[in-house]
Scaffold this active site. Sequence first.
Site, PDB file in Angstrom:
ATOM      1  N   ASP A 272     -13.827 -23.592  -2.828  1.00  0.00           N
ATOM      2  CA  ASP A 272     -13.978 -22.545  -1.822  1.00  0.00           C
ATOM      3  C   ASP A 272     -13.369 -21.262  -2.401  1.00  0.00           C
ATOM      4  O   ASP A 272     -13.047 -21.189  -3.597  1.00  0.00           O
ATOM      5  CB  ASP A 272     -13.378 -22.975  -0.468  1.00  0.00           C
TER       6      ASP A 272
ATOM      7  N   CYS B   4      -9.886 -26.573  -3.559  1.00  0.00           N
ATOM      8  CA  CYS B   4      -9.678 -25.636  -2.452  1.00  0.00           C
ATOM      9  C   CYS B   4      -8.197 -25.286  -2.490  1.00  0.00           C
ATOM     10  O   CYS B   4      -7.547 -25.493  -3.521  1.00  0.00           O
ATOM     11  CB  CYS B   4     -10.151 -26.208  -1.114  1.00  0.00           C
TER      12      CYS B   4
ATOM     13  N   THR C  18      -5.520 -26.580  -0.966  1.00  0.00           N
ATOM     14  CA  THR C  18      -4.700 -27.781  -1.137  1.00  0.00           C
ATOM     15  C   THR C  18      -5.414 -28.881  -1.927  1.00  0.00           C
ATOM     16  O   THR C  18      -4.772 -29.844  -2.355  1.00  0.00           O
ATOM     17  CB  THR C  18      -4.352 -28.383   0.227  1.00  0.00           C
TER      18      THR C  18
ATOM     19  N   HIS D 236      -8.361 -47.349 -12.245  1.00  0.00           N
ATOM     20  CA  HIS D 236      -8.290 -48.381 -11.198  1.00  0.00           C
ATOM     21  C   HIS D 236      -9.283 -48.171 -10.061  1.00  0.00           C
ATOM     22  O   HIS D 236      -9.733 -49.146  -9.467  1.00  0.00           O
ATOM     23  CB  HIS D 236      -6.866 -48.440 -10.604  1.00  0.00           C
TER      24      HIS D 236
ATOM     25  N   HIS E  57     -10.060 -54.666 -10.717  1.00  0.00           N
ATOM     26  CA  HIS E  57     -10.234 -53.379 -10.046  1.00  0.00           C
ATOM     27  C   HIS E  57     -11.664 -53.209  -9.548  1.00  0.00           C
ATOM     28  O   HIS E  57     -11.897 -52.541  -8.543  1.00  0.00           O
ATOM     29  CB  HIS E  57      -9.840 -52.240 -10.987  1.00  0.00           C
TER      30      HIS E  57
HETATM   31  C1  RB5 Z   1      -8.609 -22.096   3.120  1.00  0.00           C
HETATM   32  O1  RB5 Z   1      -7.754 -21.168   3.700  1.00  0.00           O
HETATM   33  C2  RB5 Z   1      -7.931 -23.453   3.058  1.00  0.00           C
HETATM   34  O2  RB5 Z   1      -7.824 -23.993   4.342  1.00  0.00           O
HETATM   35  C3  RB5 Z   1      -8.693 -24.365   2.152  1.00  0.00           C
HETATM   36  O3  RB5 Z   1      -8.776 -23.792   0.888  1.00  0.00           O
HETATM   37  C4  RB5 Z   1      -8.111 -25.744   1.912  1.00  0.00           C
HETATM   38  O4  RB5 Z   1      -6.767 -25.693   1.595  1.00  0.00           O
HETATM   39  C5  RB5 Z   1      -8.412 -26.761   2.953  1.00  0.00           C
HETATM   40  O5  RB5 Z   1      -8.105 -27.953   2.799  1.00  0.00           O
END
Ligand code: RB5
Length: 149
Positions: free
Chosen positions: A12, A69, A71, A102, A137
């Site tokens: 993203d 993204c 996180t 695995h 596995h």
């Molecule tokens: C975008 O602000 C953020 O929510 C996205 O990049 C991600 O971290 C979502 O899991």
Amino acid sequence: MTSNNRIVLSSDHAAIALRQAIAAHVAAKGWDVVDIGPTTPESTPYPKHGEAAARLVASGDCRLGIILCGTGQGIMMAANKVRGIRCGVCADTFSARMIRQHNDANMLSLGARVIGEGLALDIVDAFLAAEFEGGRHATRVDMIVALEQ
Ligand code: RB5
């Protein structure tokens, strides 16, 4: 490397710069990189980018995928909804190796707001260098696959 050495990358808006650094790194290692963007910084929802990359892996068009993204979590959740996808978020090289060995993961997810570029590239290298071990596995991965039925 098998005959299909295509790898898809997507993200993203939160991870464009890191995705592009990974694309260059992976291409330099001989992979045929399919970078499906985005390239402009406008906010864009991670589920559609996770799905787009996952479809290319699930269809066999690309052997592996790397998605990002902020996180790594949201885009991983979206990708894992596509049948045939096994994607894990990694913030360390051990996990990146193990999800291949695995869990036969076919996609890796990274959080651009969690890790820096140096560690991200090490994680990518660990993921790409590892191979599925099969054996006991495989039985467990088969059980994951069965959950999709
Ligand atoms: C975008 O602000 C953020 O929510 C996205 O990049 C991600 O971290 C979502 O899991």
